[in-house]
Design a protein around this motif. Structure first.
Motif, PDB file in Angstrom:
ATOM      1  N   GLY A   1       0.783  -1.222   0.000  1.00 16.21           N
ATOM      2  CA  GLY A   1       0.000   0.000   0.000  1.00 16.21           C
ATOM      3  C   GLY A   1       0.815   1.272   0.000  1.00 16.21           C
ATOM      4  O   GLY A   1       0.263   2.370   0.144  1.00 16.21           O
ATOM      5  N   ASP A   2       2.131   1.169  -0.158  1.00 15.46           N
ATOM      6  CA  ASP A   2       2.979   2.360  -0.176  1.00 15.46           C
ATOM      7  C   ASP A   2       3.829   2.432  -1.449  1.00 15.46           C
ATOM      8  O   ASP A   2       4.873   3.065  -1.480  1.00 15.46           O
ATOM      9  CB  ASP A   2       3.908   2.381   1.050  1.00 15.46           C
ATOM     10  N   GLY A   3       3.361   1.765  -2.509  1.00 13.34           N
ATOM     11  CA  GLY A   3       4.122   1.721  -3.752  1.00 13.34           C
ATOM     12  C   GLY A   3       5.116   0.580  -3.795  1.00 13.34           C
ATOM     13  O   GLY A   3       5.923   0.505  -4.714  1.00 13.34           O
ATOM     14  N   THR A   4       5.075  -0.304  -2.808  1.00 16.99           N
ATOM     15  CA  THR A   4       5.959  -1.465  -2.803  1.00 16.99           C
ATOM     16  C   THR A   4       5.137  -2.742  -2.678  1.00 16.99           C
ATOM     17  O   THR A   4       4.001  -2.734  -2.195  1.00 16.99           O
ATOM     18  CB  THR A   4       6.975  -1.417  -1.644  1.00 16.99           C
ATOM     19  N   ILE A   5       5.743  -3.845  -3.112  1.00 18.66           N
ATOM     20  CA  ILE A   5       5.173  -5.167  -2.895  1.00 18.66           C
ATOM     21  C   ILE A   5       6.252  -6.045  -2.287  1.00 18.66           C
ATOM     22  O   ILE A   5       7.445  -5.822  -2.512  1.00 18.66           O
ATOM     23  CB  ILE A   5       4.626  -5.802  -4.196  1.00 18.66           C
ATOM     24  N   SER A   6       5.851  -7.022  -1.492  1.00 19.55           N
ATOM     25  CA  SER A   6       6.781  -7.942  -0.845  1.00 19.55           C
ATOM     26  C   SER A   6       6.605  -9.327  -1.458  1.00 19.55           C
ATOM     27  O   SER A   6       5.525  -9.931  -1.348  1.00 19.55           O
ATOM     28  CB  SER A   6       6.536  -7.991   0.663  1.00 19.55           C
ATOM     29  N   TRP A   7       7.679  -9.814  -2.093  1.00 17.39           N
ATOM     30  CA  TRP A   7       7.637 -11.115  -2.743  1.00 17.39           C
ATOM     31  C   TRP A   7       8.099 -12.215  -1.782  1.00 17.39           C
ATOM     32  O   TRP A   7       9.088 -12.049  -1.059  1.00 17.39           O
ATOM     33  CB  TRP A   7       8.539 -11.143  -3.974  1.00 17.39           C
ATOM     34  N   GLU A   8       7.414 -13.326  -1.817  1.00 13.36           N
ATOM     35  CA  GLU A   8       7.896 -14.531  -1.143  1.00 13.36           C
ATOM     36  C   GLU A   8       9.233 -14.913  -1.772  1.00 13.36           C
ATOM     37  O   GLU A   8       9.390 -14.853  -2.999  1.00 13.36           O
ATOM     38  CB  GLU A   8       6.862 -15.653  -1.329  1.00 13.36           C
ATOM     39  N   ASN A   9      10.228 -15.288  -0.966  1.00 14.08           N
ATOM     40  CA  ASN A   9      11.567 -15.559  -1.479  1.00 14.08           C
ATOM     41  C   ASN A   9      11.897 -17.044  -1.344  1.00 14.08           C
ATOM     42  O   ASN A   9      12.016 -17.570  -0.239  1.00 14.08           O
ATOM     43  CB  ASN A   9      12.595 -14.716  -0.715  1.00 14.08           C
ATOM     44  N   LYS A  10      12.057 -17.705  -2.482  1.00 14.95           N
ATOM     45  CA  LYS A  10      12.459 -19.113  -2.494  1.00 14.95           C
ATOM     46  C   LYS A  10      13.862 -19.278  -3.070  1.00 14.95           C
ATOM     47  O   LYS A  10      14.265 -20.373  -3.468  1.00 14.95           O
ATOM     48  CB  LYS A  10      11.459 -19.939  -3.295  1.00 14.95           C
ATOM     49  N   GLY A  11      14.608 -18.161  -3.138  1.00 14.48           N
ATOM     50  CA  GLY A  11      15.978 -18.217  -3.625  1.00 14.48           C
ATOM     51  C   GLY A  11      16.102 -18.161  -5.130  1.00 14.48           C
ATOM     52  O   GLY A  11      17.208 -18.306  -5.670  1.00 14.48           O
ATOM     53  N   ASN A  12      14.993 -17.962  -5.828  1.00 10.17           N
ATOM     54  CA  ASN A  12      15.022 -17.923  -7.288  1.00 10.17           C
ATOM     55  C   ASN A  12      14.730 -16.515  -7.799  1.00 10.17           C
ATOM     56  O   ASN A  12      14.099 -15.707  -7.112  1.00 10.17           O
ATOM     57  CB  ASN A  12      13.964 -18.878  -7.867  1.00 10.17           C
ATOM     58  N   ASP A  13      15.173 -16.246  -9.015  1.00 15.34           N
ATOM     59  CA  ASP A  13      14.771 -15.008  -9.665  1.00 15.34           C
ATOM     60  C   ASP A  13      13.272 -15.071  -9.937  1.00 15.34           C
ATOM     61  O   ASP A  13      12.720 -16.146 -10.200  1.00 15.34           O
ATOM     62  CB  ASP A  13      15.512 -14.818 -10.986  1.00 15.34           C
ATOM     63  N   ILE A  14      12.624 -13.919  -9.887  1.00 18.96           N
ATOM     64  CA  ILE A  14      11.179 -13.855 -10.119  1.00 18.96           C
ATOM     65  C   ILE A  14      10.923 -13.011 -11.359  1.00 18.96           C
ATOM     66  O   ILE A  14      11.402 -11.880 -11.462  1.00 18.96           O
ATOM     67  CB  ILE A  14      10.450 -13.239  -8.911  1.00 18.96           C
TER      68      ILE A  14
END
Length: 266
Positions: free
Chosen positions: A88-101
């Motif tokens: 909600g502040d212009g950012t998103i949080s990605w789940e991290n599995k150690g791979n490029d997204i």
């Protein structure tokens, strides 16, 4: 963080833009690297009809969430099953599995360079729709405008300039339609290959103004084109798509950037 933009129809354009990192409000690891490849569809006159952004986020070294600043809508993960949360502040949080997204989204923002394509038949301007199937002497001009002004401080004085862009356009012309092809302005040498003519158009919109060549009385000696085109004899006019690559990394190529400009000699 690098951003690459592309345009297309009868025209496809690609642009590379450099953005500085910004402090994030949410917690997480900022990506080690982020590359945006923006495909921009246009009509035959250069008017933008669609902008879609293909983003690659290089994974962080830890398993903490990856904090990604984005203004895209309709985001969809294209490379895996990692989910994200909109902060909600212009950012998103990605789940991290150690791979490029790698994900895709719709871009709303204006582009830093615009393109207009103008068509002439026997010295009379004509729409691309009307030109289809016609015969005669054709002239087609690609005009680029720099929409990224910037003010920099040099020796405690503000100077208005532009982010320097280089455009390179690839044009393919079928020989069953085109003959006696000649380049105009920033157009380079026309080459024959198989059943087609190939040419490149190179421009640097905004650079001539940024360098103040008129004030320095150099405009008669140094020309930095912001347009290119070609003239040709045509029979039953038809034309495939062209592709334009746009990059702001001219100064990087020269080992210089705007932040390093400290004196008028620079």
């Amino acid at each position: 963080m690098k951003k690459m933009i592309s345009f297309g129809l009868c025209i496809t354009m690609t642009a590379s833009m450099l953005f500085s990192n910004v402090a994030f409000a949410a917690e997480g690891n900022v990506p080690k690297e982020k590359i945006d490849e923006v495909l921009v569809q246009t009509d035959a006159t250069g008017k933008v009809t669609e902008k879609r952004d293909y983003v690659t986020v290089v994974g962080a070294n830890s398993t903490d969430v990856i904090l990604d600043r984005t203004n895209l809508t309709g985001i969809k993960n294209m490379s895996g099953d990692e989910s994200f949360v909109n902060n909600g502040d212009g950012t998103i949080s990605w789940e991290n599995k150690g791979n490029d997204i790698r994900y895709i989204g719709t871009l709303k923002e204006d582009l830093p360079v615009s393109m207009k394509v103008t068509y002439y038949l026997d010295d009379q301007e004509i729409s691309p729709e009307e030109l289809v199937g016609k015969s005669g002497r054709v002239k087609i001009m690609y005009n680029f405008e720099n929409l990224a002004p910037e003010t920099i401080k040099v020796e405690d004085e503000d100077f208005d300039t532009y982010v320097p862009f280089l455009t390179v356009t690839s044009v393919s012309l079928p020989m069953d339609c085109f003959s006696n092809v000649e380049s105009v302005d920033g157009g380079l040498v026309v080459k024959e290959f198989g059943d087609r003519y190939f040419m490149l158009g190179v421009t640097s919109p905004g650079t001539e103004e940024a360098l103040n060549l008129g004030i320095l009385h150099l405009d008669d000696y140094v020309k930095v084109p912001s347009s290119f085109g070609f003239v040709a004899d045509v029979t039953n006019f038809h034309m495939p798509a062209t592709v334009t690559c746009v990059t702001p990394h001219i100064l990087d190529m020269l080992g210089q950037n705007l932040n390093e400009i400290k004196t008028t000699d620079d």
